[in-house]
Design an enzyme around this catalytic site. Sequence first.
Site, PDB file in Angstrom:
ATOM      1  N   LYS A 194      61.697  55.520  54.094  1.00 30.26           N
ATOM      2  CA  LYS A 194      61.023  55.829  52.315  1.00 30.26           C
ATOM      3  C   LYS A 194      59.604  56.489  51.784  1.00 30.26           C
ATOM      4  CE  LYS A 194      59.137  54.553  48.570  1.00 30.26           C
ATOM      5  NZ  LYS A 194      58.253  55.953  48.818  1.00 30.26           N
ATOM      6  N   GLY A 247      51.745  48.683  52.893  1.00 28.72           N
ATOM      7  CA  GLY A 247      51.086  49.031  52.021  1.00 28.72           C
ATOM      8  C   GLY A 247      49.798  48.380  51.126  1.00 28.72           C
ATOM      9  N   SER A 248      50.349  48.495  49.946  1.00 32.82           N
ATOM     10  CA  SER A 248      49.096  47.010  49.128  1.00 32.82           C
ATOM     11  C   SER A 248      49.613  45.487  49.021  1.00 32.82           C
ATOM     12  CB  SER A 248      48.781  47.498  47.706  1.00 32.82           C
ATOM     13  OG  SER A 248      49.972  47.736  46.814  1.00 32.82           O
ATOM     14  N   THR A 249      48.859  44.600  49.157  1.00 36.29           N
ATOM     15  CA  THR A 249      48.715  43.149  48.741  1.00 36.29           C
ATOM     16  C   THR A 249      49.637  42.855  47.364  1.00 36.29           C
ATOM     17  OG1 THR A 249      46.683  42.811  49.771  1.00 36.29           O
ATOM     18  CG2 THR A 249      48.498  40.915  48.893  1.00 36.29           C
ATOM     19  N   GLU A 250      49.651  43.661  46.263  1.00 39.97           N
ATOM     20  CA  GLU A 250      49.956  43.383  45.468  1.00 39.97           C
ATOM     21  C   GLU A 250      52.176  44.338  45.925  1.00 39.97           C
ATOM     22  OE1 GLU A 250      48.786  46.835  42.504  1.00 39.97           O
ATOM     23  OE2 GLU A 250      50.362  46.419  41.363  1.00 39.97           O
ATOM     24  N   GLY A 252      52.905  44.327  48.517  1.00 39.32           N
ATOM     25  CA  GLY A 252      54.256  43.169  49.466  1.00 39.32           C
ATOM     26  C   GLY A 252      54.757  41.640  48.953  1.00 39.32           C
ATOM     27  N   GLU A 269      52.468  44.603  56.699  1.00 40.80           N
ATOM     28  CA  GLU A 269      51.201  45.050  56.671  1.00 40.80           C
ATOM     29  C   GLU A 269      50.190  44.925  55.689  1.00 40.80           C
ATOM     30  OE1 GLU A 269      48.654  46.233  58.328  1.00 40.80           O
ATOM     31  OE2 GLU A 269      49.219  48.564  58.837  1.00 40.80           O
ATOM     32  N   CYS A 303      44.028  50.921  56.732  1.00 40.77           N
ATOM     33  CA  CYS A 303      43.432  48.853  56.626  1.00 40.77           C
ATOM     34  C   CYS A 303      42.846  48.398  57.339  1.00 40.77           C
ATOM     35  CB  CYS A 303      45.426  48.746  57.200  1.00 40.77           C
ATOM     36  SG  CYS A 303      46.122  48.963  58.625  1.00 40.77           S
ATOM     37  N   GLU A 400      39.549  45.025  48.714  1.00 39.19           N
ATOM     38  CA  GLU A 400      40.262  46.015  49.685  1.00 39.19           C
ATOM     39  C   GLU A 400      39.567  47.765  49.072  1.00 39.19           C
ATOM     40  OE1 GLU A 400      43.924  47.409  50.735  1.00 39.19           O
ATOM     41  OE2 GLU A 400      42.653  47.860  53.455  1.00 39.19           O
TER      42      GLU A 400
END
Length: 498
Positions: A194, A247-250, A252, A269, A303, A400
């Site tokens: 995706k 992608g984003s930590t959120e 993740g 990652e 990143c 970030e």
Amino acid sequence: MTEAEIVPGLEQARAFAAAKHGLFIGGQWVEPLAGERFATRDPATGAVLAKAARGLTEDVDAAVAAARKAMDNPAWTEMKPSVRALLLFRLADALEAHADEFAALECLDNGKPFRDARFFDVPYAVELLRYNAGWATKLNGESIALSGPGTWHAYTLKEPVGVVAQIVPWNAPLAMAVAKVAPALAAGCAVILKPAEETPMTALRLAHLIAEAGFPEGVFNLVTGFGEQAGAALTAHPGVDKVTFTGSTEVGRMIIKAATGNFKRVTLELGGKTPVIVMPDADVAKATEGAARSIFANAGQICNAGSRLFVHERHFEQVVEGVAKVAEATKIGPGFAADTQMGPVISAQQRDRIEGYIKGGVAAGATLRASGGDLPGEGYFVKPTVLTGTSADMAVRREEIFGPVLCAMSFGDADLEKIAADANATDYGLGAVIWTNDLSAAHRLAKKLKAGTVRVNGGGLDPALPFGGFKQSGWGRENGREGIDAYLETKSVAMALL
Ligand code: NAI
Ligand code: MG
């Protein structure tokens, strides 16, 4: 010079973007079941570039079913490793043969300078395919010596983890997709990719090449769509064995929660706040150039971007001045213009977010040392920016940003313990960069830094070098042997010799 001369693949790329795009499921191009499409925009102009199919839960169900079927199909599960390798080598050759078109498509969809896509993203994707193709024939278990009573023959097998959902971001759409697809296919998994809703174009084009390369149907599936729809449906799906995500930590965090239902394996990652450390004995000119490249490349949307610069006080003014000069001299423009050094960022939302961080930092007392270049009209452009006088509690220094914004700090003595403590004062741990000519300092500091990748005096990304994060920068590693192990399960077989 005409546009087409500067960007050789532009005509094919535009024609491809303008075509009608479906979903690639079970070896077929299919219509999204709800029949919906969404627009993607050219970040250099804000104009609609293309329309992609909006995959929803029922499309994800179909893709997962196709992938599960592929994992039951001997044409794939019994395929000789050398044939899997051959298919990947073939795909690498096809991608290389279409390098101009892919680079132009990436430039239109993501905004990055054509040259960057043509000489970094596309060749890197080709190398990822070739590197992982090489692993397909080397995925051996081992024979194990047992100590229990009796006589035993014991060994391990390396088996594909199964159906893998691969969710990728928009900052390097092709390279990120291939970094996930190549090891998964080399390992014998079946994939549902995706791409990010902002940048589905090169993944769509890649799916055509995969279809032509001769993989059995259902081994590779592509569902375009939105994160909270197609993405969320994939991460919660009981038919998916593993999720790999960049992608984003959120998001993740959301994926970890969604994966609990059937204990999906998860590789993440996530973000970074990479420190760049310039030691007193560093080559100042090279360090300055490296520091600027590290934060301004890809408009800071990396990143691993070097967003926190720590310079020994002896060189602080010189390095900051040097990076500020680069910022001010940077030619900002559309990715397909010949003289562009920095393209737009991905979206109006990201532009506003980046500008918010800069304004917030200045309002909190930071000094704007450079805010460079002229912004060319429409498009989602941001000025490369250097800030000094930030404090550790400011958002601009902590979070970030994913934009061309550098916070520069000086340090007084060369106490490695203290330098490492400052560099490590972040929730992230993806990368770190050291500039020094002192071998002992380099290795000692490399050991003290809490980061998945430490680079000394430059050095870059490579398909053979494990890449991933400590702390909140993620789980697991991509690339290298560890990158392919992430798509394998170990099976132990123990036999009593009667
Ligand atoms: P994001 O994490 O929302 O998007 C990345 C991918 O995740 C996209 O394919 C998206 O469709 C998908 N996604 C979004 N929500 C999802 C969900 N609930 N379930 C499953 N998949 C989902 O990142 P976004 O919003 O585009 O960017 C926000 C920030 O994230 C950036 O400013 C940057 O700081 C960070 N980021 C970091 C990246 C990296 O390389 N580590 C890449 C992209 C963004
Ligand atoms: Mg998001």
